[in-house]
Every structure is written in structure tokens, then in C-alpha cells.
Design a protein around this motif. Structure first.
Motif, PDB file in Angstrom:
ATOM      1  N   ARG A  46      -9.956   3.997 -70.169  1.00  0.00           N
ATOM      2  CA  ARG A  46      -9.507   5.399 -70.130  1.00  0.00           C
ATOM      3  C   ARG A  46     -10.697   6.345 -70.289  1.00  0.00           C
ATOM      4  N   ASN A  47     -11.629   5.988 -71.156  1.00  0.00           N
ATOM      5  CA  ASN A  47     -12.818   6.807 -71.346  1.00  0.00           C
ATOM      6  C   ASN A  47     -13.624   6.892 -70.045  1.00  0.00           C
ATOM      7  N   SER A  48     -13.771   5.774 -69.347  1.00  0.00           N
ATOM      8  CA  SER A  48     -14.492   5.777 -68.064  1.00  0.00           C
ATOM      9  C   SER A  48     -13.792   6.674 -67.051  1.00  0.00           C
ATOM     10  N   ASP A  49     -12.463   6.608 -67.012  1.00  0.00           N
ATOM     11  CA  ASP A  49     -11.713   7.481 -66.105  1.00  0.00           C
ATOM     12  C   ASP A  49     -11.857   8.940 -66.501  1.00  0.00           C
ATOM     13  N   GLY A  50     -11.900   9.209 -67.794  1.00  0.00           N
ATOM     14  CA  GLY A  50     -12.045  10.586 -68.257  1.00  0.00           C
ATOM     15  C   GLY A  50     -13.408  11.175 -67.966  1.00  0.00           C
ATOM     16  N   GLU A  51     -14.436  10.351 -68.085  1.00  0.00           N
ATOM     17  CA  GLU A  51     -15.790  10.839 -67.837  1.00  0.00           C
ATOM     18  C   GLU A  51     -16.096  10.984 -66.350  1.00  0.00           C
ATOM     19  N   ASN A  52     -15.455  10.166 -65.520  1.00  0.00           N
ATOM     20  CA  ASN A  52     -15.700  10.227 -64.080  1.00  0.00           C
ATOM     21  C   ASN A  52     -14.368   9.987 -63.359  1.00  0.00           C
ATOM     22  N   PRO A  53     -13.483  10.983 -63.359  1.00  0.00           N
ATOM     23  CA  PRO A  53     -12.145  10.785 -62.790  1.00  0.00           C
ATOM     24  C   PRO A  53     -12.145  10.660 -61.265  1.00  0.00           C
ATOM     25  N   GLU A  54     -11.773   9.470 -60.799  1.00  0.00           N
ATOM     26  CA  GLU A  54     -11.640   9.213 -59.369  1.00  0.00           C
ATOM     27  C   GLU A  54     -10.230   8.721 -59.103  1.00  0.00           C
ATOM     28  N   ILE A  55      -9.468   9.478 -58.336  1.00  0.00           N
ATOM     29  CA  ILE A  55      -8.089   9.110 -58.032  1.00  0.00           C
ATOM     30  C   ILE A  55      -8.062   7.996 -57.002  1.00  0.00           C
ATOM     31  N   GLU A  56      -7.281   6.956 -57.301  1.00  0.00           N
ATOM     32  CA  GLU A  56      -7.110   5.823 -56.393  1.00  0.00           C
ATOM     33  C   GLU A  56      -5.794   5.899 -55.627  1.00  0.00           C
ATOM     34  N   HIS A  57      -4.767   6.470 -56.270  1.00  0.00           N
ATOM     35  CA  HIS A  57      -3.441   6.454 -55.649  1.00  0.00           C
ATOM     36  C   HIS A  57      -2.582   7.574 -56.248  1.00  0.00           C
ATOM     37  N   ILE A  58      -1.814   8.212 -55.393  1.00  0.00           N
ATOM     38  CA  ILE A  58      -0.816   9.184 -55.851  1.00  0.00           C
ATOM     39  C   ILE A  58       0.543   8.674 -55.376  1.00  0.00           C
ATOM     40  N   ASN A  59       1.430   8.483 -56.323  1.00  0.00           N
ATOM     41  CA  ASN A  59       2.801   8.050 -56.019  1.00  0.00           C
ATOM     42  C   ASN A  59       3.706   9.244 -56.277  1.00  0.00           C
ATOM     43  N   ASN A  60       4.475   9.660 -55.264  1.00  0.00           N
ATOM     44  CA  ASN A  60       5.348  10.805 -55.485  1.00  0.00           C
ATOM     45  C   ASN A  60       6.694  10.604 -54.809  1.00  0.00           C
ATOM     46  N   SER A  61       7.686  11.229 -55.384  1.00  0.00           N
ATOM     47  CA  SER A  61       9.052  11.102 -54.904  1.00  0.00           C
ATOM     48  C   SER A  61       9.369  12.121 -53.817  1.00  0.00           C
TER      49      SER A  61
ATOM     50  N   VAL B  53      -0.111   9.428 -60.927  1.00  0.00           N
ATOM     51  CA  VAL B  53      -1.432   9.382 -60.313  1.00  0.00           C
ATOM     52  C   VAL B  53      -2.241   8.291 -61.016  1.00  0.00           C
ATOM     53  N   LEU B  54      -2.810   7.391 -60.220  1.00  0.00           N
ATOM     54  CA  LEU B  54      -3.606   6.280 -60.734  1.00  0.00           C
ATOM     55  C   LEU B  54      -5.093   6.554 -60.494  1.00  0.00           C
ATOM     56  N   PHE B  55      -5.888   6.322 -61.536  1.00  0.00           N
ATOM     57  CA  PHE B  55      -7.327   6.498 -61.447  1.00  0.00           C
ATOM     58  C   PHE B  55      -8.034   5.155 -61.292  1.00  0.00           C
ATOM     59  N   LYS B  56      -9.290   5.211 -60.932  1.00  0.00           N
ATOM     60  CA  LYS B  56     -10.095   4.050 -60.557  1.00  0.00           C
ATOM     61  C   LYS B  56     -10.069   2.908 -61.578  1.00  0.00           C
ATOM     62  N   ASN B  57     -10.084   3.215 -62.862  1.00  0.00           N
ATOM     63  CA  ASN B  57     -10.183   2.176 -63.885  1.00  0.00           C
ATOM     64  C   ASN B  57      -8.844   1.762 -64.479  1.00  0.00           C
ATOM     65  N   GLY B  58      -7.749   2.182 -63.844  1.00  0.00           N
ATOM     66  CA  GLY B  58      -6.436   1.712 -64.286  1.00  0.00           C
ATOM     67  C   GLY B  58      -5.658   2.668 -65.167  1.00  0.00           C
ATOM     68  N   THR B  59      -6.197   3.855 -65.415  1.00  0.00           N
ATOM     69  CA  THR B  59      -5.455   4.842 -66.191  1.00  0.00           C
ATOM     70  C   THR B  59      -4.579   5.626 -65.229  1.00  0.00           C
ATOM     71  N   TYR B  60      -3.354   5.887 -65.649  1.00  0.00           N
ATOM     72  CA  TYR B  60      -2.467   6.689 -64.806  1.00  0.00           C
ATOM     73  C   TYR B  60      -1.751   7.726 -65.644  1.00  0.00           C
ATOM     74  N   ILE B  61      -1.311   8.766 -64.954  1.00  0.00           N
ATOM     75  CA  ILE B  61      -0.596   9.868 -65.591  1.00  0.00           C
ATOM     76  C   ILE B  61       0.748  10.011 -64.895  1.00  0.00           C
ATOM     77  N   ILE B  62       1.812  10.034 -65.693  1.00  0.00           N
ATOM     78  CA  ILE B  62       3.168  10.233 -65.175  1.00  0.00           C
ATOM     79  C   ILE B  62       3.491  11.722 -65.247  1.00  0.00           C
ATOM     80  N   PHE B  63       4.058  12.243 -64.166  1.00  0.00           N
ATOM     81  CA  PHE B  63       4.516  13.628 -64.135  1.00  0.00           C
ATOM     82  C   PHE B  63       6.030  13.634 -64.199  1.00  0.00           C
TER      83      PHE B  63
END
Length: 129
Positions: free
Chosen positions: A111-126, A22-32
Motif C-alpha cells: 500500500r505504501n508503494s502504491d501511495g508513493e507512486n500511484p499507478e492505476i492498473e484497472h478500473i471496474n465500474n457498474s 480502482v486497482l493500483f499496480k501493487n494490489g491496493t484497491y479502493i471501493i467507491f
């Protein structure tokens, strides 16, 4: 840089073994690791971002490492959240030859900006959720 360019760079930065992120607005992403165990990907990603995204001086949230990329331009900045990275493109920095400290501090601020105001930009899933 527009959203499609960031998605392209992040896709190239991630090990192809990992297709769920999942990619957030400011370029931070989380891998599942295993998206099938996640009830609601959006909710889980936002919860993780709120927990591990904000930076607090003097603690592990302020720590970072910089990963130099080979498959695309830029760097990844990792922090204390498992599977959480922030993409930094060279055009975002004023210095044409930035050092790891400059890259890391900038990535950490994103990352701090994404953490304070998390806005998802993209979800990549298999799998089709």
C-alpha cells in the motif's frame, strides 16, 4: 502473478454488492460506494491513494487489519483509508504459513508503494463512464 490474475483474485475478494473499484499496480484497491457522485474516477482514486496510501510510523497510517479470504486464495490488508484494501497472494510471501503480522506488514508495504507512486492498473465500474 500477472495483472489478469490479480484482477481475478481482487474481484473474488470484493463483496459483489460493490462493483465500482480502482486497482493500483501493487494490489491496493479502493471501493467507491457511489461512483455517480465522482467527477473523475481516476483523479479521485489517485488523490485518495496519495492521501491514505503512504505509511507513516507512529500514526494511523501504520495500523492495519488482516482479512482471511474464503472466495479466493490470500488475504486483504485494510488500513486507515475508507474502502482501501491491499490484496496479498500466498505466493508473495516466503513463509508457507504466515501469521497476520507478516501478512499485514507485507500488505502495508505494498500500500505504501502504491501511495508513493500511484499507478492505476484497472478500473471496474457498474456504469459506462
Amino acid at each position: 502473478m500477472d495483472n489478469l490474475e490479480i484482477i481475478k483474485h481482487v474481484t473474488l475478494a470484493i463483496n459483489p454488492e460493490y462493483q465500482d473499484w480502482v486497482l493500483f499496480k501493487n494490489g491496493t484497491y479502493i471501493i467507491f460506494d457511489d461512483i455517480t457522485t465522482v467527477k473523475d474516477v481516476k483523479d479521485e482514486a489517485i488523490q485518495l491513494m496519495k492521501e491514505f496510501g503512504p505509511v507513516f510510523a507512529g500514526g494511523s497510517a501504520g495500523d492495519f487489519s488482516v482479512i482471511h479470504l474464503n472466495s479466493t486464495e490470500g488475504w486483504l490488508v485494510s488500513g486507515h483509508g475508507y474502502g482501501m484494501y491491499t490484496y496479498v497472494h500466498p505466493s508473495e510471501l516466503d513463509n508457507e504459513t504466515p501469521n497476520d503480522l507478516e501478512i499485514g506488514l507485507y500488505g502495508r508495504s505494498k500500500r505504501n508503494s502504491d501511495g508513493e507512486n500511484p499507478e492505476i492498473e484497472h478500473i471496474n465500474n457498474s456504469i459506462n463512464l
